[in-house]
Enzyme design. Structure first.
Site, PDB file in Angstrom:
ATOM      1  N   HIS A 369       0.806  -1.225   0.000  1.00 29.99           N
ATOM      2  CA  HIS A 369       0.000   0.000   0.000  1.00 29.99           C
ATOM      3  C   HIS A 369       0.837   1.271   0.000  1.00 29.99           C
ATOM      4  O   HIS A 369       0.302   2.339   0.307  1.00 29.99           O
ATOM      5  CB  HIS A 369      -0.902   0.037   1.243  1.00 29.99           C
ATOM      6  CG  HIS A 369      -2.078  -0.877   1.171  1.00 29.99           C
ATOM      7  ND1 HIS A 369      -3.244  -0.542   0.520  1.00 29.99           N
ATOM      8  CD2 HIS A 369      -2.277  -2.115   1.681  1.00 29.99           C
ATOM      9  CE1 HIS A 369      -4.114  -1.532   0.634  1.00 29.99           C
ATOM     10  NE2 HIS A 369      -3.547  -2.504   1.328  1.00 29.99           N
ATOM     11  N   LYS A 560      -7.813  13.807   5.085  1.00 33.50           N
ATOM     12  CA  LYS A 560      -6.922  12.656   4.937  1.00 33.50           C
ATOM     13  C   LYS A 560      -5.914  12.701   6.078  1.00 33.50           C
ATOM     14  O   LYS A 560      -5.832  13.699   6.798  1.00 33.50           O
ATOM     15  CB  LYS A 560      -6.219  12.651   3.581  1.00 33.50           C
ATOM     16  CG  LYS A 560      -5.549  13.964   3.224  1.00 33.50           C
ATOM     17  CD  LYS A 560      -5.023  13.958   1.794  1.00 33.50           C
ATOM     18  CE  LYS A 560      -6.158  14.162   0.813  1.00 33.50           C
ATOM     19  NZ  LYS A 560      -6.485  12.984   0.038  1.00 33.50           N
ATOM     20  N   ARG A 561      -5.173  11.645   6.227  1.00 31.98           N
ATOM     21  CA  ARG A 561      -4.110  11.618   7.240  1.00 31.98           C
ATOM     22  C   ARG A 561      -3.152  12.782   7.015  1.00 31.98           C
ATOM     23  O   ARG A 561      -2.855  13.156   5.885  1.00 31.98           O
ATOM     24  CB  ARG A 561      -3.376  10.274   7.118  1.00 31.98           C
ATOM     25  CG  ARG A 561      -2.270  10.022   8.101  1.00 31.98           C
ATOM     26  CD  ARG A 561      -1.899   8.546   8.076  1.00 31.98           C
ATOM     27  NE  ARG A 561      -1.648   8.064   6.740  1.00 31.98           N
ATOM     28  CZ  ARG A 561      -0.438   8.026   6.154  1.00 31.98           C
ATOM     29  NH1 ARG A 561       0.621   8.466   6.808  1.00 31.98           N
ATOM     30  NH2 ARG A 561      -0.283   7.537   4.944  1.00 31.98           N
ATOM     31  N   LYS A 566       1.166  14.308   1.492  1.00 29.07           N
ATOM     32  CA  LYS A 566      -0.196  14.652   1.085  1.00 29.07           C
ATOM     33  C   LYS A 566      -0.354  16.164   0.881  1.00 29.07           C
ATOM     34  O   LYS A 566      -1.333  16.614   0.300  1.00 29.07           O
ATOM     35  CB  LYS A 566      -1.197  14.121   2.105  1.00 29.07           C
ATOM     36  CG  LYS A 566      -1.227  12.586   2.139  1.00 29.07           C
ATOM     37  CD  LYS A 566      -2.203  12.055   3.171  1.00 29.07           C
ATOM     38  CE  LYS A 566      -2.166  10.540   3.259  1.00 29.07           C
ATOM     39  NZ  LYS A 566      -2.762   9.851   2.100  1.00 29.07           N
ATOM     40  N   THR A 670      -8.607   6.484  -1.466  1.00 29.78           N
ATOM     41  CA  THR A 670     -10.003   6.091  -1.656  1.00 29.78           C
ATOM     42  C   THR A 670     -10.934   7.259  -1.380  1.00 29.78           C
ATOM     43  O   THR A 670     -12.070   7.265  -1.844  1.00 29.78           O
ATOM     44  CB  THR A 670     -10.391   4.904  -0.757  1.00 29.78           C
ATOM     45  OG1 THR A 670     -10.062   5.201   0.598  1.00 29.78           O
ATOM     46  CG2 THR A 670      -9.673   3.640  -1.190  1.00 29.78           C
ATOM     47  N   LYS A 674     -14.597   8.448  -3.161  1.00 30.22           N
ATOM     48  CA  LYS A 674     -15.829   8.781  -2.442  1.00 30.22           C
ATOM     49  C   LYS A 674     -16.354  10.146  -2.858  1.00 30.22           C
ATOM     50  O   LYS A 674     -17.563  10.334  -3.048  1.00 30.22           O
ATOM     51  CB  LYS A 674     -15.570   8.740  -0.930  1.00 30.22           C
ATOM     52  CG  LYS A 674     -15.216   7.366  -0.394  1.00 30.22           C
ATOM     53  CD  LYS A 674     -14.593   7.449   0.992  1.00 30.22           C
ATOM     54  CE  LYS A 674     -13.951   6.125   1.372  1.00 30.22           C
ATOM     55  NZ  LYS A 674     -13.061   6.216   2.535  1.00 30.22           N
TER      56      LYS A 674
END
Length: 825
Positions: A369, A560-561, A566, A670, A674
């Protein structure tokens, strides 16, 4: 998979056909389960009684599923995952059993509102981010498809942590999610599993004259199993999620207690229970690392033992194991299961090494992942030898045989041998768990097309050259039951009214909506759905966090984390640039599209830069939201403790989805799926599953910016100097200077020093290099949003073209490419 013991009180035989029947079962649970009359019951009493009523109907299906499976010997999937981010269970169970309306009417007849009981439920603290939510989506899809599956994981007493903010800074408090009990779990303390640690090994000769090894354990714990039912969508199938809690073999020493040393009397209990105490213990210390490894071994040892001993017939021949199970390793956390299975087969069942290795290599598949080297787990050999000495011996022997294969395939290439070895030498001798997983697995898959390609070409390229057929791709997906049907009832009703029923279990049917993008009446209804979802999230945030969102804004969401790759930092620079432009007079406020930016993120407790980023976002929000110069144009919100429950309300309301990671760093994502499925347009890089989203929804319905992965690699190879971008871009320089001046931190320049200093001297994820491209893309967003008809068309097309991202499709890919199990059984 067989649930071993039904409830003491028998399950309801079939779903109720009347409100009266449901009322009767509910009052029975309230009176005899909770021990209170309706007139004296609390909301928690009522919630627990409702949950157990619904669970009763699920149990009937669970037992029937088990009965049918016992009559077959079909291969099953054992999904091994350290996380399951399940979300609330009540609505999902009501949806799966088609009981929502009956339950609502029954409760109303009792003077109770279903919505009030929904608010009582606490999310299980069993996961943190995308990894755990993906596992939850996958087990949902397997049940819906009728695929035989048992999920295995840990029953954490506390979640990773509950996030709060104090003066803008993240504070972690225990996530005591079990404090009021969990009516969805079914404990089986009698089905305990012994798990061993430490000690040493001894050689001996068995009765047949064969050399054998015996593990002399140093200490033991017991694994206590808890079952959760995983219902398929209105198909009568209920699979099992089996979680493990650690308990001491001797929890209490009465002699020591009577001598007055009360703490020492329960020391073994405390020591053992630490293993399942908290999701992902902080592992920056040697003690934290050891506890993390204990957790990983504990849950896989319990799971393998359970499958072989408790779910198979007593006369089961372990040589047939590959015909009965394929264990999917959800990232590197469960990889210690590989030497554990070898230990069971060789030491406990007496198989020869070659036979055991042949079986083991058919029983595992590995999902990677990540593309970040630091996320590919390694364990110090010294720790493994102390905690799991027999497993370390097995790993050495696996590695020895594997390296013989490598030398045979590449004679004289010792550099390749060193690169591929399961044992690494630098910076210390360590076990490379991703290498072990790759060597032992039938298949290795990435989770998006780009990620799988980079996995083959860069991360595990030596292995892909040796075994090209071992590598495949399965792009992630999300369950439409929770993230469309349950999370977005307004949109779901519009879809059903337009194309009919059946799409919830066949998301490809969303393609039928595409023609309606040109229908003016449908577009108006679609905008009404988005408006209703915005009103709903406004109510939720006001009640939950005291945040009053302004009306009529573009809702721009980044959830998100919190991690540097990111690039929440890039989003912050965008906001500060808009703010700075308005207050400096460079931007006419009337030219700026009214925008509300909502963040949601947790930072790992030991991740300083991530926590500094949270602090700066909150500090900027405090100043910007209070500044009358930007009132009505710019607003920021950062609700604490973002979770699945909040996601189910926020995602359907979003207009713009921020997916802005540095290209080549996000495996898949993901959240991006969504948002698209719920009618948000994406602004993003060509990274992870963004690549596939953009291809499917079309360039005109996606705001692309930034470098692609080859350009990133080229810039890094040539030498990246972030200060060059700062010096040559006036808006960027002004925004960074405003942060550095202490404008958002009460005049304290030092409070922003780490953030600014890292951006200008390091910027490991090239936020400054992508800044101008991102700003240009945001300008396109504002121009496009001004044309609401065009924007709505694009939002509809995002929904219509995103059916591919159903986790049902992901499961079909796993079944066809990796697992080869039957569905509908």
């Amino acid at each position: 998979m067989e649930p071993s013991h039904p409830l003491a009180r028998g399950p309801v035989a079939s779903p109720p056909h009347s409100v009266d029947a449901f009322v009767k079962e509910f009052l029975r649970e309230l009176n005899y389960g909770q021990g209170v009359p309706l007139s004296r019951s609390s909301l928690n009493d009522q919630y627990l009684a409702l949950a157990r009523t619904v669970r009763g109907y699920l149990t009937a299906r669970w037992l029937e599923t088990a009965r049918k499976r016992r009559s077959h010997t079909e291969r099953a999937v054992g999904y091994l995952s350290a996380e399951y981010l399940l979300g609330r269970q009540l609505d999902n169970a009501l949806l799966a059993t088609d009981l929502t309306q009956i339950a609502e009417d029954a409760l109303h007849a009792c003077g109770i509102e279903l919505d009030a009981l929904r608010q009582v439920e606490v999310e299980p603290g069993l996961g943190n981010g995308g990894l755990g939510r993906l596992a939850a989506c996958f087990i949902d899809s397997m049940a819906t498809m009728g695929a035989p599956c048992i999920g295995y994981g840990l029953r954490y007493e506390y979640g990773i942590f509950k996030q709060t903010f104090v003066d803008g800074r993240q504070i972690e408090i225990p996530d005591n999610w079990l404090s009021m009990g969990d009516p969805w779990e079914i404990a089986h303390p009698e089905m305990e599993v012994p798990v061993h640690f430490g000690g040493h090994t001894e050689r001996y000769v068995d009765e047949a004259g064969r050399d054998r090894v015996k593990w002399i354990h140093g200490w033991d714990v017991l694994g206590i199993r808890y079952n959760y039912m995983v219902p398929g969508y209105q198909n009568g199938v209920v699979n099992t999620l089996r979680l493990w809690r650690a308990r001491a073999t001797r929890a209490f020493d009465l002699d020591i207690f009577n001598a007055g040393d009360y703490a020492q009397a329960v020391r073994s209990q405390t020591f053992a229970e630490n293993i399942s105490k908290v999701l992902y213990p902080e592992d920056s210390t040697p003690q934290g690392k050891e506890l993390r490894l204990q957790q990983q071994y504990f849950f896989v040892a319990c799971s393998l033992y359970d499958f072989i001993k408790h779910t198979q017939p007593t006369d089961f021949d372990v040589r047939d194991l590959p015909e009965r199970i394929i264990f999917q390793l959800n990232d590197t956390h469960p990889v210690i299961a590989i030497p554990e299975l070898m230990r069971l087969l060789v030491d406990d069942y007496g198989l020869e090494w070659e036979d055991a290795w042949g079986i083991t290599r058919q029983c595992f598949a590995y999902t990677c992942h990540t593309l970040l080297p630091e996320a590919l787990e390694v364990w110090p050999v010294s720790l493994m030898e102390r905690l799991l000495p027999r497993h370390m011996e097995i790993i050495y022997r696996i590695n020895e045989g594997f390296l013989d294969e490598v030398r045979e395939a590449y004679p004289g290439d010792e550099l390749r041998v060193r690169r591929m070895s399961i044992i690494g030498d630098h910076p210390e001798r360590s076990v490379r768990m991703a290498h072990l997983a790759t060597v032992a697995s039938v298949k290795v898959n990435g989770v998006a097309e780009l990620h799988s390609q980079l996995l083959r070409d860069k991360v595990l390229n030596d292995f892909a050259e040796l075994w090209p057929d071992k590598f495949t791709n399965v792009t992630n997906g999300v369950t439409p039951r929770r993230f469309v049907r349950q999370a977005n009832p307004y949109l779901s009703k519009l879809i059903t009214d337009t194309i009919g029923v059946g799409w919830v279990a066949n998301l490809d049917r969303l393609e039928e909506l595409e023609v309606y993008a040109e229908d003016e009446d449908f577009r108006e209804k679609f905008r009404a759905v988005k408006a209703a979802n915005k009103e709903r999230i406004t109510r939720v945030l006001q009640r939950r966090d005291g945040i009053a969102l302004p009306e009529g804004h573009l809702l721009d969401v980044m959830v998100k984390r919190l991690h540097e790759y990111k690039r929440q930092s890039l989003k912050l620079l965008h906001i500060v640039t808009l703010y700075d432009g308005i207050i400096s007079g460079r931007l006419d406020p009337a030219s700026v599209t009214p925008r509300t930016v909502v963040f949601g993120a947790k930072a790992a407790p030991g991740y300083r830069m991530a926590k500094e980023t949270i602090y700066l976002i909150n500090s900027a929000a405090t100043v910007i939201n209070a500044d009358p110069r930007v009132e009505g144009r710019l607003f920021m919100a950062f609700p604490a403790n973002y979770n699945v429950t909040l996601a189910e309300r926020l995602i359907p309301a979003a207009d713009l989805s921020e997916q802005i990671s540095l290209a080549g760093k996000e495996a898949s994502g993901t959240g991006n799926m969504k948002f698209a499925l719920n009618g948000a347009l994406t602004i993003g890089t060509d990274d992870g599953a963004n690549v596939e989203i953009r291809r499917l929804v079309g360039d005109d319905n996606f705001f692309l910016f930034g470098m692609d992965e080859p350009q990133v690699a080229e810039l890094q190879a040539r030498g990246y100097r972030p200060a060059d971008y700062y010096e040559t871009n006036e808006n960027l320089r002004s925004a960074i200077n405003l942060i550095a001046s202490g404008h958002f931190t009460g005049g304290d320049r030092d409070a922003a020093g780490l953030f600014v200093g890292d951006l200008l001297s390091n910027d490991a994820f090239l936020a400054l290099a992508d800044y101008q491209s991102y700003m240009d893309a945001q300008a396109r967003v504002e121009a496009y949003y001004a044309d609401q008809e065009a924007w709505t068309k694009s939002a509809i097309l995002n929904v219509a073209r995103s059916g591919y991202f159903s986790s049902d499709r992901s499961m079909r890919d796993y079944i066809d490419r990796i697992w080869h199990v039957k569905t509908g059984v």
